[in-house]
Each structure stands twice: as structure tokens, then as C-alpha cells.
Motif scaffolding. Structure first.
Motif, PDB file in Angstrom:
ATOM      1  N   ALA A 258       0.823  -1.213   0.000  1.00 15.75           N
ATOM      2  CA  ALA A 258       0.000   0.000   0.000  1.00 15.75           C
ATOM      3  C   ALA A 258       0.858   1.264   0.000  1.00 15.75           C
ATOM      4  O   ALA A 258       0.456   2.298  -0.547  1.00 15.75           O
ATOM      5  N   ALA A 259       2.047   1.183   0.590  1.00 16.46           N
ATOM      6  CA  ALA A 259       2.926   2.362   0.671  1.00 16.46           C
ATOM      7  C   ALA A 259       3.762   2.569  -0.574  1.00 16.46           C
ATOM      8  O   ALA A 259       4.346   3.642  -0.755  1.00 16.46           O
ATOM      9  N   ALA A 260       3.838   1.570  -1.437  1.00 19.11           N
ATOM     10  CA  ALA A 260       4.716   1.624  -2.615  1.00 19.11           C
ATOM     11  C   ALA A 260       4.013   2.346  -3.758  1.00 19.11           C
ATOM     12  O   ALA A 260       3.195   1.760  -4.470  1.00 19.11           O
ATOM     13  N   ARG A 261       4.348   3.609  -3.937  1.00 18.05           N
ATOM     14  CA  ARG A 261       3.717   4.422  -4.967  1.00 18.05           C
ATOM     15  C   ARG A 261       4.678   5.530  -5.389  1.00 18.05           C
ATOM     16  O   ARG A 261       5.639   5.815  -4.678  1.00 18.05           O
ATOM     17  N   PRO A 262       4.428   6.172  -6.520  1.00 17.88           N
ATOM     18  CA  PRO A 262       5.345   7.238  -6.961  1.00 17.88           C
ATOM     19  C   PRO A 262       5.472   8.332  -5.908  1.00 17.88           C
ATOM     20  O   PRO A 262       4.477   8.744  -5.295  1.00 17.88           O
ATOM     21  N   GLY A 263       6.694   8.778  -5.686  1.00 21.70           N
ATOM     22  CA  GLY A 263       6.940   9.826  -4.711  1.00 21.70           C
ATOM     23  C   GLY A 263       7.206   9.320  -3.312  1.00 21.70           C
ATOM     24  O   GLY A 263       7.643  10.088  -2.447  1.00 21.70           O
ATOM     25  N   ALA A 264       6.945   8.034  -3.067  1.00 26.37           N
ATOM     26  CA  ALA A 264       7.191   7.478  -1.735  1.00 26.37           C
ATOM     27  C   ALA A 264       8.676   7.247  -1.530  1.00 26.37           C
ATOM     28  O   ALA A 264       9.376   6.778  -2.426  1.00 26.37           O
ATOM     29  N   ARG A 265       9.171   7.581  -0.349  1.00 27.93           N
ATOM     30  CA  ARG A 265      10.551   7.250  -0.002  1.00 27.93           C
ATOM     31  C   ARG A 265      10.647   5.750   0.245  1.00 27.93           C
ATOM     32  O   ARG A 265       9.776   5.145   0.891  1.00 27.93           O
ATOM     33  N   THR A 266      11.690   5.149  -0.269  1.00 30.72           N
ATOM     34  CA  THR A 266      11.842   3.705  -0.084  1.00 30.72           C
ATOM     35  C   THR A 266      11.967   3.356   1.397  1.00 30.72           C
ATOM     36  O   THR A 266      11.493   2.296   1.830  1.00 30.72           O
ATOM     37  N   ALA A 267      12.564   4.243   2.181  1.00 26.46           N
ATOM     38  CA  ALA A 267      12.657   4.004   3.626  1.00 26.46           C
ATOM     39  C   ALA A 267      11.273   3.977   4.262  1.00 26.46           C
ATOM     40  O   ALA A 267      11.038   3.237   5.234  1.00 26.46           O
ATOM     41  N   ASP A 268      10.339   4.758   3.733  1.00 28.58           N
ATOM     42  CA  ASP A 268       8.985   4.773   4.294  1.00 28.58           C
ATOM     43  C   ASP A 268       8.216   3.503   3.950  1.00 28.58           C
ATOM     44  O   ASP A 268       7.371   3.041   4.743  1.00 28.58           O
ATOM     45  N   VAL A 269       8.489   2.925   2.771  1.00 26.41           N
ATOM     46  CA  VAL A 269       7.868   1.640   2.430  1.00 26.41           C
ATOM     47  C   VAL A 269       8.379   0.565   3.392  1.00 26.41           C
ATOM     48  O   VAL A 269       7.600  -0.247   3.915  1.00 26.41           O
ATOM     49  N   ASP A 270       9.675   0.583   3.632  1.00 25.82           N
ATOM     50  CA  ASP A 270      10.244  -0.362   4.596  1.00 25.82           C
ATOM     51  C   ASP A 270       9.612  -0.153   5.971  1.00 25.82           C
ATOM     52  O   ASP A 270       9.243  -1.130   6.649  1.00 25.82           O
ATOM     53  N   ALA A 271       9.466   1.091   6.391  1.00 23.03           N
ATOM     54  CA  ALA A 271       8.900   1.377   7.714  1.00 23.03           C
ATOM     55  C   ALA A 271       7.459   0.904   7.827  1.00 23.03           C
ATOM     56  O   ALA A 271       7.033   0.423   8.894  1.00 23.03           O
ATOM     57  N   ALA A 272       6.688   1.034   6.736  1.00 22.16           N
ATOM     58  CA  ALA A 272       5.284   0.610   6.777  1.00 22.16           C
ATOM     59  C   ALA A 272       5.173  -0.885   7.045  1.00 22.16           C
ATOM     60  O   ALA A 272       4.349  -1.321   7.861  1.00 22.16           O
ATOM     61  N   ALA A 273       5.996  -1.681   6.363  1.00 23.35           N
ATOM     62  CA  ALA A 273       5.969  -3.126   6.587  1.00 23.35           C
ATOM     63  C   ALA A 273       6.562  -3.484   7.945  1.00 23.35           C
ATOM     64  O   ALA A 273       6.017  -4.317   8.688  1.00 23.35           O
ATOM     65  N   ARG A 274       7.662  -2.830   8.290  1.00 26.34           N
ATOM     66  CA  ARG A 274       8.381  -3.187   9.517  1.00 26.34           C
ATOM     67  C   ARG A 274       7.565  -2.832  10.764  1.00 26.34           C
ATOM     68  O   ARG A 274       7.662  -3.513  11.801  1.00 26.34           O
ATOM     69  N   SER A 275       6.759  -1.778  10.691  1.00 24.93           N
ATOM     70  CA  SER A 275       5.974  -1.377  11.862  1.00 24.93           C
ATOM     71  C   SER A 275       4.975  -2.455  12.261  1.00 24.93           C
ATOM     72  O   SER A 275       4.674  -2.621  13.453  1.00 24.93           O
ATOM     73  N   VAL A 276       4.445  -3.185  11.289  1.00 20.98           N
ATOM     74  CA  VAL A 276       3.499  -4.263  11.596  1.00 20.98           C
ATOM     75  C   VAL A 276       4.212  -5.381  12.360  1.00 20.98           C
ATOM     76  O   VAL A 276       3.691  -5.916  13.347  1.00 20.98           O
ATOM     77  N   VAL A 277       5.397  -5.726  11.899  1.00 17.64           N
ATOM     78  CA  VAL A 277       6.173  -6.781  12.560  1.00 17.64           C
ATOM     79  C   VAL A 277       6.613  -6.323  13.946  1.00 17.64           C
ATOM     80  O   VAL A 277       6.578  -7.106  14.907  1.00 17.64           O
ATOM     81  N   ARG A 278       6.992  -5.061  14.062  1.00 19.64           N
ATOM     82  CA  ARG A 278       7.407  -4.540  15.365  1.00 19.64           C
ATOM     83  C   ARG A 278       6.244  -4.590  16.356  1.00 19.64           C
ATOM     84  O   ARG A 278       6.429  -4.968  17.526  1.00 19.64           O
ATOM     85  N   ALA A 280       3.929  -6.652  16.486  1.00 15.22           N
ATOM     86  CA  ALA A 280       3.705  -8.039  16.886  1.00 15.22           C
ATOM     87  C   ALA A 280       4.772  -8.559  17.838  1.00 15.22           C
ATOM     88  O   ALA A 280       4.664  -9.681  18.340  1.00 15.22           O
ATOM     89  N   GLY A 281       5.816  -7.749  18.071  1.00 17.83           N
ATOM     90  CA  GLY A 281       6.870  -8.152  18.984  1.00 17.83           C
ATOM     91  C   GLY A 281       7.996  -8.926  18.342  1.00 17.83           C
ATOM     92  O   GLY A 281       8.829  -9.512  19.047  1.00 17.83           O
ATOM     93  N   TRP A 282       8.087  -8.878  17.026  1.00 19.27           N
ATOM     94  CA  TRP A 282       9.064  -9.694  16.309  1.00 19.27           C
ATOM     95  C   TRP A 282      10.060  -8.850  15.506  1.00 19.27           C
ATOM     96  O   TRP A 282      10.642  -9.325  14.529  1.00 19.27           O
ATOM     97  N   ALA A 283      10.291  -7.621  15.920  1.00 17.45           N
ATOM     98  CA  ALA A 283      11.146  -6.727  15.136  1.00 17.45           C
ATOM     99  C   ALA A 283      12.516  -7.326  14.875  1.00 17.45           C
ATOM    100  O   ALA A 283      13.069  -7.209  13.769  1.00 17.45           O
ATOM    101  N   GLU A 284      13.099  -8.003  15.868  1.00 16.39           N
ATOM    102  CA  GLU A 284      14.452  -8.539  15.700  1.00 16.39           C
ATOM    103  C   GLU A 284      14.484  -9.756  14.793  1.00 16.39           C
ATOM    104  O   GLU A 284      15.571 -10.220  14.408  1.00 16.39           O
ATOM    105  N   HIS A 285      13.321 -10.267  14.422  1.00 20.33           N
ATOM    106  CA  HIS A 285      13.262 -11.443  13.555  1.00 20.33           C
ATOM    107  C   HIS A 285      12.923 -11.094  12.091  1.00 20.33           C
ATOM    108  O   HIS A 285      12.736 -11.989  11.269  1.00 20.33           O
ATOM    109  N   PHE A 286      12.855  -9.803  11.796  1.00 21.03           N
ATOM    110  CA  PHE A 286      12.715  -9.314  10.408  1.00 21.03           C
ATOM    111  C   PHE A 286      14.101  -8.800  10.041  1.00 21.03           C
ATOM    112  O   PHE A 286      14.451  -7.668  10.327  1.00 21.03           O
ATOM    113  N   VAL A 287      14.898  -9.643   9.389  1.00 22.83           N
ATOM    114  CA  VAL A 287      16.353  -9.448   9.351  1.00 22.83           C
ATOM    115  C   VAL A 287      16.883  -8.947   8.010  1.00 22.83           C
ATOM    116  O   VAL A 287      18.103  -8.896   7.816  1.00 22.83           O
TER     117      VAL A 287
END
Length: 358
Positions: A258-278, A280-287
Motif C-alpha cells: 500500500a505504501a509503494a507508490r510514486p513519490g514514496a521514499r523507499t525508507a517509508d515503504v520499509d517502515a510501513a511493513a516493519r511497523s506491523v512486525v514490530r 507483533a513483537g518480532w522486530a528482531e526477527h525481520f532481518v
């Protein structure tokens, strides 16, 4: 694919950088000329285009450059020093691909090939031009994705029959070749049971058992262009913890897409996915990063990661592939290849994401 336009775009990118450029990275030579040999260099000057290769590729070079309409000189030699010295006469600066040139090659360039010119190191210059794909390139990636989709659909139903990881990988690669792929886009990953907690597990002799999570990471190659897709299966009904793992990874994938669109910072796309994992308590397991660019290479420089400062644009082809890897339980990853479109994105990989195999 308009190769002549690409040459002119490169010449424009060299303005103010160097008078000419010697390309030694073969995938960049291919992008500019269509030449697919395993040995060759391309000299791009203001009004000269010179491909240097050896005798194995005389006919191939003439045929491939002719097929795509590239009007270049083709020289066959195993000792290019005199040829390059003569061709570069009058040039004050020559750019090299610093990330591809060895120390010994740089010494040759300085003392034998271009002794009268200043050498200018460049990094990622051609790769940046390759990042935005044209329609023909995207068509090839989509064709590769469709072949991989079909191969997986034909093999997934067999996972409950206790095949080994290696047998599944072999059959997937054979199915892609039968469907017209040149081959796999990379070595197929099949990771079952405890092995699924290893993001890049090499398929082995372990048989797939009931209760296993099975991560399959695969792609096909069509005319040099590659697709990339991961699906995670559960053999039989998942346990409560497996179900939670699968749900979290799917939600992270959907947030990244959903975050991957023109003008989006690639770091923000990563953050959108990573925030869900974080959450859930599994941030250190998204490597690993959330995704990467792809095309003629399976990993191109565009990175969807916390440390990237790039911006997505229409025509980029990228993956979104969050994963969580829990030693003792197993892992899950869900990955699609996306085309970034003017209004958002389009999934080029379309395999079912239903994870349960009876």
C-alpha cells in the motif's frame, strides 16, 4: 527496446563528468547494445560506439547488435590496448565503472589503454539509468512472473506428498523452463520445517512433513529479465502460533504494498511493513530489507530499506517481501514483484497467497 535512445541518454549523463566512458559490467553492455556474450567492453564516446570482444562472439555480436538496430563498431581482439589508445585519441577524461573494475584492470586502463587521459571513477551511473524500466522491459518481467506463477500452481499441490526440498526446487525450475523461461532468475529456495527460519536456505534432502511451514522463493528469467516471488505454505492446518506468524507477515506485506507508490521514499515503504512486525513483537526477527529493485539483475541498486534515501517513480520494478524467522518454530515470507505505476502499483506476480496445503 530503444537501445539508441539509451546510448544518447548515457551520453547526456556523461556531460560534465567525462568525455567518454568504458563499460566493463556486462549487464550494462547488454542493456545498451543487446550483446549477451561473456566477454566484452563497450566504449561510449561523443560520436563513437565501440564494442570490443573476442573471436568467440564475432557472429553473435554482429547479429545481436544488428537485431536491435545498434550501429556500433565491433572489434575482435584479445589485446585491446592499441585499439583503445587509438579510439580515445583527443579525449581528456574517460570514465570507468568503479564498482566493476579490478585493481589490475584500472592499472591497465591508466598505463596501456588510456595513458593520455585522466580516468574518472563513476558508481552506479548506468544502473541509475536502468532503474526506470520502459514498457518492453516491464512486459518481459511480467512474462517471467507469469511463468513462475504457473510453475508454482502446478507444484504446490504436491507439497503434501512428502517430496524433498531439493525435489520441489528441481521440479519448479524444470516447469519454468518447459513454459519458456531461459532458466530460473536465481537459485530456487525451498525451506521446510525448521529450515524455513533461514531466509536463504539451500534446498536439501529433508522431506516436507505434515505441520511444516514451507517457504518457496522463486522467479523466472525471460530475455534476461527476472521476476521474484515468495510464498509460504503450511502443510495441514497451522497451529495457533503458525497462524499468527502467517497473518502478521501478510499484514506487513499488505502495508508495504500500500505504501509503494510514486513519490514514496523507499525508507517509508520499509517502515510501513516493519511497523506491523514490530507491533507483533518480532522486530528482531525481520532481518532483511523490505524489498529491492530488479530487472536484468535479481538485485538492482534500488533498496527498500531503513537506510535508503531513494524515491519511487513510475516505471520502477521492485519487490515487497517482509519476513519473520523464528528459530524452533519456522519462518514465513510473502513477496511480490510490483511495477510502480503513475497511480500506485501493479502486482506482476499473482500466485495465490492461501497458505494451507491439505
Amino acid at each position: 527496446m530503444d537501445r539508441l535512445r539509451r546510448v544518447e541518454v548515457l551520453r547526456g549523463a556523461l556531460d560534465g563528468v567525462a568525455d567518454a566512458m568504458l563499460l566493463t559490467k556486462l549487464v550494462n553492455v547488454r542493456w545498451l547494445t543487446g550483446f549477451t556474450g561473456s566477454a566484452g567492453m563497450l566504449l561510449v564516446g561523443p560520436r563513437r560506439l565501440l564494442l570490443v570482444t573476442d573471436g568467440r562472439y564475432r557472429e553473435q555480436a554482429e547479429e545481436q547488435l544488428g537485431d536491435v538496430g545498434v550501429d556500433a563498431e565491433i572489434e575482435i581482439t584479445s589485446s585491446p590496448a592499441e585499439l583503445l589508445r587509438s579510439a580515445s585519441s583527443g579525449w581528456g577524461t574517460v570514465a570507468l565503472e568503479a564498482d566493476d573494475v579490478t585493481w589490475s584492470m584500472e592499472r591497465q586502463a591508466a598505463t596501456e589503454w588510456f595513458p593520455a587521459a585522466e580516468l574518472v571513477p563513476t558508481s552506479g551511473l548506468v544502473e541509475e539509468l536502468r532503474a526506470v524500466k520502459d514498457g518492453a522491459e516491464l512486459d518481459r518481467i511480467a512474462a517471467a512472473a507469469a511463468i513462475a506463477d504457473d510453475a508454482l500452481a502446478g507444484v504446490a499441490s504436491q507439497l503434501g506428498n512428502r517430496p524433498s526440498e531439493a525435489e520441489v526446487a528441481t521440479e519448479l525450475e524444470a516447469a519454468m523452463r518447459r513454459a519458456g523461461a531461459e532458466g530460473p532468475a536465481f537459485e530456487t529456495i525451498v525451506a521446510a520445517g525448521p529450515h524455513s527460519a533461514q531466509p536463504h536456505h539451500h534446498p536439501g534432502s529433508r522431506r516436507i512433513e505434515r505441520g511444516d511451514l514451507v517457504v518457496i522463493d522463486m522467479g523466472a528469467m525471460v530475455d534476461g529479465y527476472r521476476s521474484d516471488m515468495t510464498r509460504t505454505f503450511c502443510i495441514g492446518e497451522p497451529s495457533a502460533e503458525q497462524r499468527r506468524l502467517l497473518d502478521v507477515v501478510e499484514a506487513a506485506h499488505d502495508a508495504g504494498v500500500a505504501a509503494a507508490r510514486p513519490g514514496a521514499r523507499t525508507a517509508d515503504v520499509d517502515a510501513a511493513a516493519r511497523s506491523v512486525v514490530r507491533a507483533a513483537g518480532w522486530a528482531e526477527h525481520f532481518v532483511h530489507p523490505t524489498g529491492h529493485g530488479l530487472g536484468l539483475e535479481i538485485h538492482e541498486p534500488l533498496r527498500l530499506s531503513a537506510t535508503s534515501d531513494a524515491t519511487l517513480a513510475a516505471g520502477h520494478a521492485v519487490t515487497v517481501e517482509p519476513g519473520v524467522y523464528l528459530p524452533g518454530l519456522g519462518g514465513a515470507r510473502l513477496e511480490d514483484t510490483l511495477e510502480i505505476t503513475p497511480g500506485g502499483n501493479r502486482a506482476l506476480t499473482r500466485s495465490s497467497t492461501v497458505p494451507i496445503v491439505g
